[in-house]
Design an enzyme around this catalytic site. Structure first.
Site, PDB file in Angstrom:
ATOM      1  N   TYR A 170      33.476 -17.565  29.227  1.00 26.68           N
ATOM      2  CA  TYR A 170      32.478 -18.638  29.144  1.00 26.68           C
ATOM      3  C   TYR A 170      31.081 -18.063  29.285  1.00 26.68           C
ATOM      4  CZ  TYR A 170      29.565 -22.483  30.859  1.00 26.68           C
ATOM      5  OH  TYR A 170      28.536 -23.371  31.059  1.00 26.68           O
TER       6      TYR A 170
HETATM    7  N1  NDP Z   1      27.380 -30.211  33.899  1.00 23.37           N
HETATM    8  C1  NDP Z   1      26.776 -29.171  34.463  1.00 23.37           C
HETATM    9  O1  NDP Z   1      26.515 -29.162  35.690  1.00 23.37           O
HETATM   10  C2  NDP Z   1      26.385 -28.011  33.617  1.00 23.37           C
HETATM   11  C3  NDP Z   1      26.382 -28.090  32.231  1.00 23.37           C
HETATM   12  N2  NDP Z   1      26.007 -26.996  31.479  1.00 23.37           N
HETATM   13  C4  NDP Z   1      26.010 -27.104  30.021  1.00 23.37           C
HETATM   14  O2  NDP Z   1      25.397 -28.332  29.626  1.00 23.37           O
HETATM   15  C5  NDP Z   1      26.109 -28.883  28.499  1.00 23.37           C
HETATM   16  C6  NDP Z   1      26.609 -30.283  28.856  1.00 23.37           C
HETATM   17  O3  NDP Z   1      27.415 -30.178  30.037  1.00 23.37           O
HETATM   18  P1  NDP Z   1      28.514 -31.319  30.350  1.00 23.37           P
HETATM   19  O4  NDP Z   1      27.955 -32.639  30.000  1.00 23.37           O
HETATM   20  O5  NDP Z   1      29.063 -31.063  31.705  1.00 23.37           O
HETATM   21  O6  NDP Z   1      29.615 -30.952  29.247  1.00 23.37           O
HETATM   22  P2  NDP Z   1      31.149 -31.408  29.144  1.00 23.37           P
HETATM   23  O7  NDP Z   1      32.014 -30.415  29.859  1.00 23.37           O
HETATM   24  O8  NDP Z   1      31.241 -32.830  29.494  1.00 23.37           O
HETATM   25  O9  NDP Z   1      31.411 -31.163  27.560  1.00 23.37           O
HETATM   26  C7  NDP Z   1      30.680 -31.905  26.620  1.00 23.37           C
HETATM   27  C8  NDP Z   1      31.593 -32.258  25.494  1.00 23.37           C
HETATM   28  O10 NDP Z   1      31.905 -31.088  24.717  1.00 23.37           O
HETATM   29  C9  NDP Z   1      33.058 -31.441  23.994  1.00 23.37           C
HETATM   30  N3  NDP Z   1      33.794 -30.300  23.443  1.00 23.37           N
HETATM   31  C10 NDP Z   1      34.357 -29.291  24.121  1.00 23.37           C
HETATM   32  N4  NDP Z   1      35.028 -28.476  23.275  1.00 23.37           N
HETATM   33  C11 NDP Z   1      34.894 -29.021  22.036  1.00 23.37           C
HETATM   34  C12 NDP Z   1      35.362 -28.676  20.755  1.00 23.37           C
HETATM   35  N5  NDP Z   1      36.122 -27.582  20.565  1.00 23.37           N
HETATM   36  N6  NDP Z   1      35.044 -29.468  19.710  1.00 23.37           N
HETATM   37  C13 NDP Z   1      34.274 -30.566  19.893  1.00 23.37           C
HETATM   38  N7  NDP Z   1      33.779 -30.952  21.079  1.00 23.37           N
HETATM   39  C14 NDP Z   1      34.105 -30.185  22.142  1.00 23.37           C
HETATM   40  C15 NDP Z   1      33.935 -32.189  24.990  1.00 23.37           C
HETATM   41  O11 NDP Z   1      34.794 -33.037  24.275  1.00 23.37           O
HETATM   42  P3  NDP Z   1      36.211 -33.440  24.937  1.00 23.37           P
HETATM   43  O12 NDP Z   1      35.837 -34.419  25.986  1.00 23.37           O
HETATM   44  O13 NDP Z   1      36.988 -34.017  23.796  1.00 23.37           O
HETATM   45  O14 NDP Z   1      36.826 -32.178  25.476  1.00 23.37           O
HETATM   46  C16 NDP Z   1      32.926 -32.888  25.877  1.00 23.37           C
HETATM   47  O15 NDP Z   1      32.891 -34.279  25.675  1.00 23.37           O
HETATM   48  C17 NDP Z   1      27.221 -27.904  28.172  1.00 23.37           C
HETATM   49  O16 NDP Z   1      26.814 -27.018  27.143  1.00 23.37           O
HETATM   50  C18 NDP Z   1      27.414 -27.144  29.468  1.00 23.37           C
HETATM   51  O17 NDP Z   1      27.953 -25.843  29.275  1.00 23.37           O
HETATM   52  C19 NDP Z   1      25.691 -25.796  32.060  1.00 23.37           C
HETATM   53  C20 NDP Z   1      25.685 -25.674  33.419  1.00 23.37           C
HETATM   54  C21 NDP Z   1      25.986 -26.776  34.280  1.00 23.37           C
HETATM   55  N1  LIG Z   2      30.908 -27.574  29.443  1.00 28.72           N
HETATM   56  C1  LIG Z   2      30.628 -27.502  30.754  1.00 28.72           C
HETATM   57  N2  LIG Z   2      29.988 -26.440  31.238  1.00 28.72           N
HETATM   58  C2  LIG Z   2      29.743 -26.369  32.578  1.00 28.72           C
HETATM   59  C3  LIG Z   2      30.139 -27.388  33.445  1.00 28.72           C
HETATM   60  C4  LIG Z   2      30.813 -28.519  32.881  1.00 28.72           C
HETATM   61  O1  LIG Z   2      31.199 -29.457  33.599  1.00 28.72           O
HETATM   62  N3  LIG Z   2      31.034 -28.515  31.553  1.00 28.72           N
HETATM   63  N4  LIG Z   2      29.893 -27.330  34.780  1.00 28.72           N
HETATM   64  C5  LIG Z   2      29.341 -26.252  35.310  1.00 28.72           C
HETATM   65  C6  LIG Z   2      29.169 -26.235  36.799  1.00 28.72           C
HETATM   66  O2  LIG Z   2      28.386 -27.355  37.209  1.00 28.72           O
HETATM   67  C7  LIG Z   2      28.563 -25.002  37.369  1.00 28.72           C
HETATM   68  O3  LIG Z   2      27.249 -24.873  36.911  1.00 28.72           O
HETATM   69  C8  LIG Z   2      28.555 -25.113  38.880  1.00 28.72           C
HETATM   70  O4  LIG Z   2      28.175 -23.896  39.427  1.00 28.72           O
HETATM   71  C9  LIG Z   2      28.942 -25.085  34.509  1.00 28.72           C
HETATM   72  N5  LIG Z   2      29.142 -25.302  33.102  1.00 28.72           N
END
Ligand code: NDP
Ligand SMILES: Nc1nc2c(c(=O)[nH]1)N=C([C@H](O)[C@@H](O)CO)CN2
Length: 236
Positions: A148
């Site tokens: 990742y």
């Molecule tokens: N939330 C956090 O604290 C953090 C978030 N981020 C980044 O911010 C962004 C948003 O985070 P967050 O809202 O938690 O994201 P999520 O983990 O909720 O993922 C967002 C969406 O991506 C979709 N997805 C995953 N794989 C695929 C695929 N192969 N094809 C199509 N769609 C796909 C999922 O669909 P499905 O539900 O169908 O799997 C999901 O609804 C991400 O890029 C994440 O890496 C970074 C650090 C921390």
């Molecule tokens: N696709 C996602 N990416 C990440 C998520 C998540 O929920 N979906 N969550 C994190 C964590 O919050 C991490 O930042 C905690 O240390 C990271 N990326």
């Protein structure tokens, strides 16, 4: 105020992407959301009139089908926001496909969409943006999420390349969160440990991502940059 060209957000059926999509719609933007699986947030977006397009980027032609749909249905785009992501740790089975899935969703998909839809962004004939959601661990690595973190680092590097390639018409920037939202299955022990990783020590929620997206859409003097949303974790 109505805007002319739509904003495309990938994977925005839930959490950060959903919050961003709702906010941009409320501002008057036309919003296109891609989704993979059915989520309650899709009903909210549908009721608002947001365009919903199913796209599973794990399917061999999932990305190509999305690009062809956007190319045929839209002459111009205001912005593309690469939000879709899978946060998967290495497992004991050390599934060889994990690195392939991480590189696909976080590198290959943004790469192909950016190249395919750049003409639509340039056709907007005004301020237009590509925003990549990366991660704090792109700079530090992560011993439990090796594939990742590596894929997010590659995505950050692509921001530098696309910023050079698409200037001055298209601005290309990263948003690099650390903890913004917990997941439903996070234990209290995990939450307590995660909160201690940053100086500010709290979990801010999706609105921090909404504010960061709006800043990047608004600024006229930023490209190839990263907005770090990590509560001072880099100094802990
Ligand atoms: N939330 C956090 O604290 C953090 C978030 N981020 C980044 O911010 C962004 C948003 O985070 P967050 O809202 O938690 O994201 P999520 O983990 O909720 O993922 C967002 C969406 O991506 C979709 N997805 C995953 N794989 C695929 C695929 N192969 N094809 C199509 N769609 C796909 C999922 O669909 P499905 O539900 O169908 O799997 C999901 O609804 C991400 O890029 C994440 O890496 C970074 C650090 C921390
Ligand atoms: N696709 C996602 N990416 C990440 C998520 C998540 O929920 N979906 N969550 C994190 C964590 O919050 C991490 O930042 C905690 O240390 C990271 N990326």
């Amino acid at each position: 105020m109505a805007f002319i060209s739509p904003i495309l957000i990938t994977g925005a059926a839930q959490r950060l992407g959903l919050a961003v999509a709702i906010d941009l719609h409320k501002q008057g933007h036309e919003v296109i959301v891609t989704y993979r699986s059915e989520k309650p947030g899709l009903d909210v977006l549908d009721n608002l009139g947001v365009t919903l397009i199913h796209a599973d980027f794990d399917e061999p032609d999932g990305c190509e089908k999305l690009c062809r749909r956007i190319q045929s249905d839209y002459d111009a785009l205001r912005a593309v926001i690469h939000n879709a992501s899978a946060w998967e740790p290495e497992s004991s089975e050390l599934s060889p496909s994990l690195i392939d899935r991480m590189m696909n969703i976080h590198v290959k998909v943004p790469y192909h969409i950016n190249l395919a839809l750049a003409p639509q962004l340039i056709a907007h004939k005004g301020k237009c943006d590509i925003i990549h959601f990366t991660d704090y661990v792109a700079q530090t690595g992560s011993k439990k999420h090796i594939a990742y973190a590596a894929s997010k680092a590659a995505l950050e590097n692509m921001t530098l390349s696309f910023a050079q390639q698409f200037a001055p018409e298209i601005s290309v920037n990263n948003i690099a969160p650390a903890l913004l939202m917990f997941n439903e299955d996070d234990s209290e022990e995990y939450k307590e440990k995660a909160l201690k990783k940053s100086l500010l020590g709290f979990c801010p929620g999706a609105n921090e991502a909404v504010k960061a997206v709006n800043y990047l859409l608004d600024t006229h003097y930023m490209t190839g940059q990263t907005l770090h949303l990590n509560g001072g974790r880099h100094l802990k």
